[in-house]
Enzyme design. Structure first.
Site, PDB file in Angstrom:
ATOM      1  N   LYS A   1      12.408   9.470  -7.730  1.00 55.75           N
ATOM      2  CA  LYS A   1      12.135  10.666  -8.524  1.00 55.75           C
ATOM      3  C   LYS A   1      10.838  11.268  -8.001  1.00 55.75           C
ATOM      4  O   LYS A   1       9.792  10.614  -8.049  1.00 55.75           O
ATOM      5  CB  LYS A   1      11.961  10.265 -10.002  1.00 55.75           C
ATOM      6  CG  LYS A   1      13.241  10.343 -10.806  1.00 55.75           C
ATOM      7  CD  LYS A   1      13.033   9.996 -12.269  1.00 55.75           C
ATOM      8  CE  LYS A   1      12.258  11.094 -12.996  1.00 55.75           C
ATOM      9  NZ  LYS A   1      12.978  12.389 -12.942  1.00 55.75           N
TER      10      LYS A   1
ATOM     11  N   LYS B   1      17.335  16.895  -2.485  1.00 57.62           N
ATOM     12  CA  LYS B   1      16.439  16.923  -3.647  1.00 57.62           C
ATOM     13  C   LYS B   1      16.999  17.934  -4.637  1.00 57.62           C
ATOM     14  O   LYS B   1      17.260  19.075  -4.260  1.00 57.62           O
ATOM     15  CB  LYS B   1      15.025  17.323  -3.230  1.00 57.62           C
ATOM     16  CG  LYS B   1      14.033  17.256  -4.386  1.00 57.62           C
ATOM     17  CD  LYS B   1      12.624  17.342  -3.852  1.00 57.62           C
ATOM     18  CE  LYS B   1      11.591  17.171  -4.943  1.00 57.62           C
ATOM     19  NZ  LYS B   1      10.228  17.210  -4.388  1.00 57.62           N
TER      20      LYS B   1
ATOM     21  N   ASP C   1      -2.850  17.408   0.501  1.00 54.51           N
ATOM     22  CA  ASP C   1      -2.388  16.355  -0.416  1.00 54.51           C
ATOM     23  C   ASP C   1      -1.959  15.114   0.353  1.00 54.51           C
ATOM     24  O   ASP C   1      -0.936  14.504   0.056  1.00 54.51           O
ATOM     25  CB  ASP C   1      -1.231  16.875  -1.281  1.00 54.51           C
ATOM     26  CG  ASP C   1      -0.973  15.938  -2.453  1.00 54.51           C
ATOM     27  OD1 ASP C   1       0.113  16.005  -3.056  1.00 54.51           O
ATOM     28  OD2 ASP C   1      -1.861  15.103  -2.739  1.00 54.51           O
TER      29      ASP C   1
ATOM     30  N   LYS D   1      -1.655  11.488   1.245  1.00 59.10           N
ATOM     31  CA  LYS D   1      -1.831  10.173   0.605  1.00 59.10           C
ATOM     32  C   LYS D   1      -0.586   9.363   0.928  1.00 59.10           C
ATOM     33  O   LYS D   1       0.449   9.933   1.288  1.00 59.10           O
ATOM     34  CB  LYS D   1      -2.034  10.312  -0.907  1.00 59.10           C
ATOM     35  CG  LYS D   1      -0.966  11.099  -1.625  1.00 59.10           C
ATOM     36  CD  LYS D   1      -1.358  11.348  -3.072  1.00 59.10           C
ATOM     37  CE  LYS D   1      -0.286  12.202  -3.750  1.00 59.10           C
ATOM     38  NZ  LYS D   1      -0.701  12.700  -5.049  1.00 59.10           N
TER      39      LYS D   1
ATOM     40  N   ASN E   1       2.915  10.459   0.089  1.00 55.52           N
ATOM     41  CA  ASN E   1       3.504  11.653   0.737  1.00 55.52           C
ATOM     42  C   ASN E   1       3.796  11.417   2.202  1.00 55.52           C
ATOM     43  O   ASN E   1       4.003  12.366   2.962  1.00 55.52           O
ATOM     44  CB  ASN E   1       2.527  12.841   0.631  1.00 55.52           C
ATOM     45  CG  ASN E   1       2.459  13.351  -0.789  1.00 55.52           C
ATOM     46  OD1 ASN E   1       3.327  13.023  -1.596  1.00 55.52           O
ATOM     47  ND2 ASN E   1       1.443  14.102  -1.099  1.00 55.52           N
TER      48      ASN E   1
ATOM     49  N   ASP F   1       6.138  16.614   1.435  1.00 56.07           N
ATOM     50  CA  ASP F   1       5.567  17.195   0.222  1.00 56.07           C
ATOM     51  C   ASP F   1       4.405  18.148   0.491  1.00 56.07           C
ATOM     52  O   ASP F   1       3.239  17.796   0.326  1.00 56.07           O
ATOM     53  CB  ASP F   1       5.104  16.086  -0.730  1.00 56.07           C
ATOM     54  CG  ASP F   1       5.219  16.619  -2.152  1.00 56.07           C
ATOM     55  OD1 ASP F   1       5.251  15.844  -3.099  1.00 56.07           O
ATOM     56  OD2 ASP F   1       5.286  17.853  -2.277  1.00 56.07           O
TER      57      ASP F   1
ATOM     58  N   THR G   1      -4.082  11.733  -7.979  1.00 52.98           N
ATOM     59  CA  THR G   1      -5.284  10.986  -7.642  1.00 52.98           C
ATOM     60  C   THR G   1      -6.426  11.876  -7.169  1.00 52.98           C
ATOM     61  O   THR G   1      -6.221  12.892  -6.530  1.00 52.98           O
ATOM     62  CB  THR G   1      -4.984   9.977  -6.520  1.00 52.98           C
ATOM     63  OG1 THR G   1      -6.236   9.401  -6.120  1.00 52.98           O
ATOM     64  CG2 THR G   1      -4.359  10.660  -5.308  1.00 52.98           C
TER      65      THR G   1
HETATM   66  C1  LIG Z   1       9.449  22.857  -3.457  1.00 56.69           C
HETATM   67  C2  LIG Z   1      10.081  22.262  -2.243  1.00 56.69           C
HETATM   68  C3  LIG Z   1       9.969  23.134  -1.014  1.00 56.69           C
HETATM   69  C4  LIG Z   1       9.471  20.903  -2.001  1.00 56.69           C
HETATM   70  C5  LIG Z   1       9.679  20.510  -0.557  1.00 56.69           C
HETATM   71  N1  LIG Z   1       9.121  19.232  -0.392  1.00 56.69           N
HETATM   72  C6  LIG Z   1       9.736  18.201  -0.907  1.00 56.69           C
HETATM   73  O1  LIG Z   1      10.753  18.165  -1.548  1.00 56.69           O
HETATM   74  C7  LIG Z   1       9.018  16.954  -0.614  1.00 56.69           C
HETATM   75  N2  LIG Z   1       9.889  15.849  -0.898  1.00 56.69           N
HETATM   76  C8  LIG Z   1      10.456  15.060   0.031  1.00 56.69           C
HETATM   77  C9  LIG Z   1      11.074  14.074  -0.678  1.00 56.69           C
HETATM   78  C10 LIG Z   1      11.737  12.929  -0.118  1.00 56.69           C
HETATM   79  C11 LIG Z   1      11.721  11.718  -0.792  1.00 56.69           C
HETATM   80  C12 LIG Z   1      12.310  10.587  -0.241  1.00 56.69           C
HETATM   81  C13 LIG Z   1      12.928  10.697   1.017  1.00 56.69           C
HETATM   82  C14 LIG Z   1      13.563   9.790   1.872  1.00 56.69           C
HETATM   83  C15 LIG Z   1      13.758   8.385   1.641  1.00 56.69           C
HETATM   84  N3  LIG Z   1      14.282   7.562   2.514  1.00 56.69           N
HETATM   85  C16 LIG Z   1      14.295   6.330   1.922  1.00 56.69           C
HETATM   86  C17 LIG Z   1      14.724   5.085   2.392  1.00 56.69           C
HETATM   87  C18 LIG Z   1      14.593   3.963   1.568  1.00 56.69           C
HETATM   88  C19 LIG Z   1      14.040   4.105   0.316  1.00 56.69           C
HETATM   89  C20 LIG Z   1      13.601   5.351  -0.126  1.00 56.69           C
HETATM   90  C21 LIG Z   1      13.750   6.452   0.707  1.00 56.69           C
HETATM   91  N4  LIG Z   1      13.402   7.757   0.537  1.00 56.69           N
HETATM   92  N5  LIG Z   1      13.962  10.434   2.983  1.00 56.69           N
HETATM   93  N6  LIG Z   1      13.601  11.724   2.864  1.00 56.69           N
HETATM   94  C22 LIG Z   1      12.976  11.920   1.676  1.00 56.69           C
HETATM   95  C23 LIG Z   1      12.384  13.064   1.122  1.00 56.69           C
HETATM   96  C24 LIG Z   1      10.807  14.293  -2.023  1.00 56.69           C
HETATM   97  N7  LIG Z   1      10.106  15.421  -2.143  1.00 56.69           N
END
Ligand SMILES: CC(C)CCNC(=O)Cn1cc(-c2ccc3c(-c4nc5ccccc5[nH]4)n[nH]c3c2)cn1
Length: 262
Positions: A14, A35, A129, A131, A134, A147, A166
């Site tokens: 999430k 997402k 951001d 960290k 991200n 992110d 943070t």
């Molecule tokens: C408003 C919008 C333009 C936001 C754009 N940026 C994002 O959405 C940033 N974001 C990236 C993610 C995200 C989270 C997790 C993953 C994963 C991922 N691979 C995994 C493998 C094992 C366990 C967890 C994993 N998460 N791959 N790509 C991802 C991308 C969540 N938010």
């Protein structure tokens, strides 16, 4: 695109807004991260503008250490982002598992993050951001910045952005609400390097008022198990004066990077 173009796989986590799923695009068989954010969430959090800016920024990035945004679509309830799938998940999870990383591994991560930041700064984008949460991991220890929620184009964001999450990564100039530039990411890179090597951020304290003070004073204690080269680089990144922080162009030639790149 519609949701029916994808076979839904496991839930990946999430994010701050919405849920992320591992999915397969039916036509190509391509694995991505989808997402899903509810429109009412975006509206109620009043983040439409930030959301559009993030999409603009992330959709135009082409760098092996920046997570790709392949596309996006929406239906009556949700907005969907088709993002690159990072096979090994969050760097943060790996760090929690093994508490801290060895210097060779950390050096490779820092080298890649610095290369992604250099790329963003050339496009006058400040990440702001950085960290472990991200930073996503792929095969062969490849890392992907993700992110870009707090990214802004260089002339810093006029609006005082209330920083959620943070404080540990904030540089003195932001803690003291002074003007800031790309050098905030160089500071955050120093904080990241310290956290990966030591297992916790350098100015951490249970009281955020103390954390602020420690940041403003650059109250830095580096444990003795950290090598001389690593200590030298951390000190060159965590300089109070933004102009005195190591430039990202010079980072690949630092002994701690070259020593570990062989
Ligand atoms: C408003 C919008 C333009 C936001 C754009 N940026 C994002 O959405 C940033 N974001 C990236 C993610 C995200 C989270 C997790 C993953 C994963 C991922 N691979 C995994 C493998 C094992 C366990 C967890 C994993 N998460 N791959 N790509 C991802 C991308 C969540 N938010």
């Amino acid at each position: 695109w519609t949701p029916e173009d994808f076979e839904m796989g496991k839930k990946l986590g999430k994010g701050k807004f919405g849920r992320v799923y591992c999915v397969r695009e039916k036509q190509s068989g391509y694995i991505c991260a989808l997402k899903v954010m509810s429109k009412e969430e975006i509206v109620s959090y009043k983040v439409e503008k930030q959301f559009v800016r993030e999409i603009e920024i992330q959709a135009n990035l082409r760098h092996s250490n920046c997570l790709r945004l392949y596309g996006w679509f929406y239906d009556d309830k949700n907005v969907y982002l088709i993002l690159e799938y990072a096979a090994k998940g969050e760097l943060y999870q790996q760090l929690k598992k093994c508490q801290r990383f060895d210097e060779a591994r950390t050096s490779y991560y820092i080298y890649q993050v610095a290369s992604a930041l250099s790329y963003l700064h050339k496009k006058h984008i400040i990440h702001r951001d950085l960290k472990p949460e991200n930073i996503l991991m792929h095969f062969h220890n490849q890392v992907k910045l993700s992110d870009f929620g707090w990214s802004v184009y260089a002339p810093q964001d006029r609006r005082r952005t209330t920083m959620c999450g943070t404080l540990d990564y904030l540089p003195p100039e932001m803690v003291e609400a002074k003007s800031h530039n790309e050098k905030v990411d160089v500071w955050a890179l120093g904080v990241l390097m310290y956290e990966l090597l030591v297992g916790k951020p350098p100015f951490e304290d249970e009281h955020s008022s103390i954390t602020y003070k420690r940041i403003a004073k650059v109250d830095l204690q580096i444990p003795h198990f950290v090598s001389t080269d690593a200590t030298d680089l951390i000190k060159k990144l965590l300089r109070y004066d933004p102009a005195k922080r190591l430039s990202l162009q010079d980072l690949p030639n630092h002994p701690w990077i070259t020593r570990n790149r062989s």
